[in-house]
Design a protein around this motif. Sequence first.
Motif, PDB file in Angstrom:
ATOM      1  N   SER A 118      13.066 -27.256 -29.543  1.00 21.85           N
ATOM      2  CA  SER A 118      11.824 -26.582 -29.164  1.00 21.85           C
ATOM      3  C   SER A 118      11.894 -26.029 -27.744  1.00 21.85           C
ATOM      4  O   SER A 118      11.269 -24.997 -27.437  1.00 21.85           O
ATOM      5  CB  SER A 118      10.640 -27.551 -29.299  1.00 21.85           C
ATOM      6  N   LYS A 119      12.637 -26.696 -26.870  1.00 28.35           N
ATOM      7  CA  LYS A 119      12.845 -26.176 -25.513  1.00 28.35           C
ATOM      8  C   LYS A 119      13.857 -25.034 -25.509  1.00 28.35           C
ATOM      9  O   LYS A 119      13.620 -23.974 -24.929  1.00 28.35           O
ATOM     10  CB  LYS A 119      13.316 -27.287 -24.573  1.00 28.35           C
ATOM     11  N   ASN A 120      14.995 -25.260 -26.154  1.00 28.44           N
ATOM     12  CA  ASN A 120      16.064 -24.256 -26.131  1.00 28.44           C
ATOM     13  C   ASN A 120      15.670 -22.965 -26.831  1.00 28.44           C
ATOM     14  O   ASN A 120      16.164 -21.889 -26.493  1.00 28.44           O
ATOM     15  CB  ASN A 120      17.339 -24.827 -26.767  1.00 28.44           C
ATOM     16  N   SER A 121      14.783 -23.073 -27.813  1.00 32.82           N
ATOM     17  CA  SER A 121      14.346 -21.889 -28.551  1.00 32.82           C
ATOM     18  C   SER A 121      13.297 -21.085 -27.785  1.00 32.82           C
ATOM     19  O   SER A 121      12.832 -20.046 -28.261  1.00 32.82           O
ATOM     20  CB  SER A 121      13.756 -22.303 -29.901  1.00 32.82           C
ATOM     21  N   ASN A 122      12.912 -21.577 -26.608  1.00 37.45           N
ATOM     22  CA  ASN A 122      11.894 -20.957 -25.763  1.00 37.45           C
ATOM     23  C   ASN A 122      10.494 -21.058 -26.367  1.00 37.45           C
ATOM     24  O   ASN A 122       9.575 -20.403 -25.910  1.00 37.45           O
ATOM     25  CB  ASN A 122      12.219 -19.478 -25.470  1.00 37.45           C
ATOM     26  N   TYR A 123      10.336 -21.913 -27.393  1.00 35.50           N
ATOM     27  CA  TYR A 123       8.980 -22.175 -27.893  1.00 35.50           C
ATOM     28  C   TYR A 123       8.222 -22.973 -26.838  1.00 35.50           C
ATOM     29  O   TYR A 123       7.079 -22.655 -26.516  1.00 35.50           O
ATOM     30  CB  TYR A 123       9.027 -22.941 -29.217  1.00 35.50           C
ATOM     31  N   ILE A 124       8.844 -24.031 -26.316  1.00 39.28           N
ATOM     32  CA  ILE A 124       8.285 -24.717 -25.142  1.00 39.28           C
ATOM     33  C   ILE A 124       8.619 -23.864 -23.927  1.00 39.28           C
ATOM     34  O   ILE A 124       9.789 -23.552 -23.666  1.00 39.28           O
ATOM     35  CB  ILE A 124       8.867 -26.138 -24.999  1.00 39.28           C
ATOM     36  N   GLN A 125       7.596 -23.466 -23.203  1.00 39.47           N
ATOM     37  CA  GLN A 125       7.755 -22.482 -22.126  1.00 39.47           C
ATOM     38  C   GLN A 125       8.229 -23.153 -20.830  1.00 39.47           C
ATOM     39  O   GLN A 125       7.478 -23.296 -19.863  1.00 39.47           O
ATOM     40  CB  GLN A 125       6.435 -21.757 -21.905  1.00 39.47           C
ATOM     41  N   THR A 126       9.511 -23.542 -20.820  1.00 47.44           N
ATOM     42  CA  THR A 126      10.030 -24.321 -19.686  1.00 47.44           C
ATOM     43  C   THR A 126       9.949 -23.563 -18.362  1.00 47.44           C
ATOM     44  O   THR A 126       9.675 -24.160 -17.324  1.00 47.44           O
ATOM     45  CB  THR A 126      11.485 -24.737 -19.962  1.00 47.44           C
ATOM     46  N   LYS A 127      10.181 -22.264 -18.409  1.00 49.15           N
ATOM     47  CA  LYS A 127      10.141 -21.479 -17.166  1.00 49.15           C
ATOM     48  C   LYS A 127       8.727 -21.444 -16.588  1.00 49.15           C
ATOM     49  O   LYS A 127       8.533 -21.572 -15.372  1.00 49.15           O
ATOM     50  CB  LYS A 127      10.645 -20.057 -17.426  1.00 49.15           C
ATOM     51  N   GLN A 128       7.740 -21.291 -17.451  1.00 49.60           N
ATOM     52  CA  GLN A 128       6.345 -21.265 -17.002  1.00 49.60           C
ATOM     53  C   GLN A 128       5.886 -22.641 -16.544  1.00 49.60           C
ATOM     54  O   GLN A 128       5.200 -22.778 -15.533  1.00 49.60           O
ATOM     55  CB  GLN A 128       5.440 -20.771 -18.133  1.00 49.60           C
ATOM     56  N   ILE A 129       6.294 -23.684 -17.287  1.00 48.98           N
ATOM     57  CA  ILE A 129       5.874 -25.054 -16.964  1.00 48.98           C
ATOM     58  C   ILE A 129       6.380 -25.470 -15.588  1.00 48.98           C
ATOM     59  O   ILE A 129       5.708 -26.214 -14.860  1.00 48.98           O
ATOM     60  CB  ILE A 129       6.386 -26.023 -18.053  1.00 48.98           C
ATOM     61  N   ALA A 130       7.562 -24.961 -15.211  1.00 45.11           N
ATOM     62  CA  ALA A 130       8.151 -25.308 -13.910  1.00 45.11           C
ATOM     63  C   ALA A 130       7.267 -24.862 -12.743  1.00 45.11           C
ATOM     64  O   ALA A 130       7.406 -25.357 -11.625  1.00 45.11           O
ATOM     65  CB  ALA A 130       9.538 -24.696 -13.789  1.00 45.11           C
ATOM     66  N   LYS A 131       6.333 -23.948 -12.996  1.00 47.73           N
ATOM     67  CA  LYS A 131       5.448 -23.456 -11.933  1.00 47.73           C
ATOM     68  C   LYS A 131       4.314 -24.438 -11.628  1.00 47.73           C
ATOM     69  O   LYS A 131       3.665 -24.332 -10.591  1.00 47.73           O
ATOM     70  CB  LYS A 131       4.852 -22.102 -12.340  1.00 47.73           C
ATOM     71  N   ASN A 132       4.045 -25.361 -12.558  1.00 53.53           N
ATOM     72  CA  ASN A 132       2.944 -26.307 -12.352  1.00 53.53           C
ATOM     73  C   ASN A 132       3.156 -27.145 -11.092  1.00 53.53           C
ATOM     74  O   ASN A 132       4.290 -27.466 -10.730  1.00 53.53           O
ATOM     75  CB  ASN A 132       2.817 -27.257 -13.549  1.00 53.53           C
ATOM     76  N   ILE A 133       2.066 -27.478 -10.432  1.00 59.93           N
ATOM     77  CA  ILE A 133       2.103 -28.376  -9.274  1.00 59.93           C
ATOM     78  C   ILE A 133       1.742 -29.773  -9.778  1.00 59.93           C
ATOM     79  O   ILE A 133       0.653 -29.970 -10.334  1.00 59.93           O
ATOM     80  CB  ILE A 133       1.112 -27.920  -8.190  1.00 59.93           C
ATOM     81  N   SER A 134       2.623 -30.730  -9.622  1.00 56.62           N
ATOM     82  CA  SER A 134       2.395 -32.077 -10.145  1.00 56.62           C
ATOM     83  C   SER A 134       2.711 -33.124  -9.090  1.00 56.62           C
ATOM     84  O   SER A 134       3.703 -33.000  -8.371  1.00 56.62           O
ATOM     85  CB  SER A 134       3.256 -32.330 -11.391  1.00 56.62           C
ATOM     86  N   TYR A 135       1.877 -34.141  -9.017  1.00 58.93           N
ATOM     87  CA  TYR A 135       2.122 -35.265  -8.114  1.00 58.93           C
ATOM     88  C   TYR A 135       1.302 -36.456  -8.611  1.00 58.93           C
ATOM     89  O   TYR A 135       0.584 -36.347  -9.623  1.00 58.93           O
ATOM     90  CB  TYR A 135       1.780 -34.910  -6.663  1.00 58.93           C
ATOM     91  N   THR A 136       1.432 -37.591  -7.950  1.00 60.36           N
ATOM     92  CA  THR A 136       0.693 -38.796  -8.367  1.00 60.36           C
ATOM     93  C   THR A 136      -0.264 -39.231  -7.261  1.00 60.36           C
ATOM     94  O   THR A 136      -0.092 -38.890  -6.085  1.00 60.36           O
ATOM     95  CB  THR A 136       1.644 -39.955  -8.707  1.00 60.36           C
ATOM     96  N   TYR A 137      -1.262 -40.009  -7.670  1.00 59.42           N
ATOM     97  CA  TYR A 137      -2.258 -40.534  -6.735  1.00 59.42           C
ATOM     98  C   TYR A 137      -2.471 -42.012  -7.045  1.00 59.42           C
ATOM     99  O   TYR A 137      -2.714 -42.390  -8.198  1.00 59.42           O
ATOM    100  CB  TYR A 137      -3.577 -39.769  -6.877  1.00 59.42           C
ATOM    101  N   GLU A 138      -2.359 -42.853  -6.013  1.00 57.03           N
ATOM    102  CA  GLU A 138      -2.563 -44.294  -6.176  1.00 57.03           C
ATOM    103  C   GLU A 138      -4.051 -44.609  -6.089  1.00 57.03           C
ATOM    104  O   GLU A 138      -4.650 -44.529  -5.017  1.00 57.03           O
ATOM    105  CB  GLU A 138      -1.783 -45.063  -5.108  1.00 57.03           C
ATOM    106  N   SER A 139      -4.648 -44.950  -7.217  1.00 58.23           N
ATOM    107  CA  SER A 139      -6.080 -45.230  -7.273  1.00 58.23           C
ATOM    108  C   SER A 139      -6.314 -46.726  -7.468  1.00 58.23           C
ATOM    109  O   SER A 139      -5.380 -47.498  -7.659  1.00 58.23           O
ATOM    110  CB  SER A 139      -6.720 -44.464  -8.442  1.00 58.23           C
ATOM    111  N   ASP A 140      -7.576 -47.118  -7.461  1.00 60.81           N
ATOM    112  CA  ASP A 140      -7.931 -48.515  -7.741  1.00 60.81           C
ATOM    113  C   ASP A 140      -7.594 -48.900  -9.175  1.00 60.81           C
ATOM    114  O   ASP A 140      -7.562 -50.085  -9.515  1.00 60.81           O
ATOM    115  CB  ASP A 140      -9.434 -48.736  -7.512  1.00 60.81           C
ATOM    116  N   TYR A 141      -7.337 -47.902 -10.011  1.00 66.63           N
ATOM    117  CA  TYR A 141      -7.071 -48.145 -11.429  1.00 66.63           C
ATOM    118  C   TYR A 141      -5.593 -47.996 -11.779  1.00 66.63           C
ATOM    119  O   TYR A 141      -5.212 -48.105 -12.942  1.00 66.63           O
ATOM    120  CB  TYR A 141      -7.893 -47.169 -12.280  1.00 66.63           C
TER     121      TYR A 141
END
Length: 497
Positions: A118-141
């Motif tokens: 699904s990734k190699n066939s370009n159905y999963i948009q890996t190039k577009q997904i790489a643009k997302n900004i992602s990080y984690t946050y340490e919460s009380d939960y």
Amino acid sequence: MEVYQAIKKLLDRALACEMIKQQDEIYARNQIMALLALDEFIEPGASPDGKGIPDLLEALADYAAGEGIIGGLDFEGEIFASKIMNVLIPRPSEVNALFYEKYKTDPNLATDYFYELSKNSNYIQTKQIAKNISYTYESDYGTLDITINLSKPEKDPKQIAIEREMKSRATAYPKCLLCIENEGYAGRIGYPARSNHRIIGLELGGEPWYLQYSPYVYYNEHCIVLSAEHRDMKIGRGAFTRLLEFVGKFPAYFLGSNADLPIVGGSILSHDHYQGGKYEFAMARAREIYSFPLGGFPNVEAAALKWPLSVIRLRGNDPNELVGAADKIYESWKGYSDPDVGIEAFTGQTRHNTITPIARKRGHQFEMDLVLRNNRTSADHPLGIFHPHSDVQHIKKENIGLIEVMGLAVLPARLESELKEIERYLLGEEADVKDYHLAWAGEMKERHTIELSPHTVSAIVRKNVGAKFARVLEDAGVFKQTEEGKRAFRKFTDLLR
């Protein structure tokens, strides 16, 4: 020569990814040449080997647009690229046969194969997904996941105008984005290209269902499990059965369902479906506050979790017992009211209570989390009493669906530029801060005066976004994590004894 180099490199990539075999190369090349209106193939010379499949497809679509084979709008390029990719991936019957051949050895081998395809066939948009900004946050939960969703490209104004014009003539095929008729569908203006789309047939609860991956995955192996029948989302015994049966078949995956009511449900309530994947969210790691006996189910462990939303966790060895236990809780919750904490089950004949269920398997035990939801609105909270309140909507206004419920924020793309302006404001630079962010930005500036610097400002803003998301989740909780809320939660669980 560039078009021939792109064709050759694409074929090389397809061979390396085992989408095609050596015997298929000439056939595939000729099929791609036909799409590009090329009558001959000129063997290209050596060139740098840096481009991946999405870039090569983009290059071939640009060539086609330049030659007048297709128009120059984005959707036309996407449809064309999808058609090229369809040449290089097996037919649905072959994909299913190979999936189940691998499944006999190990379910993980089967899903690994399908995810890579699904990734190699370009159905999963890996190039577009790489643009997302992602990080984690340490919460009380626990550790929350924060994502600013930049995956979906902006539309050309010409495309928007054409889509508006075409709306009155829109076909009802496929009925929605999740219908099985999307497999291999070419696409059209305002509807995504799916020539390179494949789905895996399953049987769940004695019905035909299908497994696919999300084109814009938000976490590892983000999958969608969908009914063969186009029917409304529905929570109940059937859903609980299918969720647990799926994780029994694929124990490395969790599977959950959005709630089946507006406001607290997902974005597509018109097609029965679930979402899962090989990922552990913060909610799965949430600790138990207290356990309680569940009447009629002595072999099922039940506990309330420390989580901003109100969650009951069930655990047991027999999935059929868990289905019965989940159904007991769901039926009890559907008619439950507690006006002291704003919970009312009905307004006239309109039901407000439902559940977001999530299933997983840990070793030999099955686990099901039941998140209690209520979609009632009021004059003070017209978008929902148990929905992000007005003071956090500048960060997240949309429905709190399954993914957010489990602890992953999917935040709107507008925040990328808006947060940069807030950073400038915090540093005392000229900035264009949106009115709806001003109070929040002022609070941050006052609270973080000492530690603010060009080196720390991004981390400070990200931390404060994470804190806002934790608040978003707290707003969605029917029983708050306060002494009053905990007492009210116990009052409900006491009824289940």
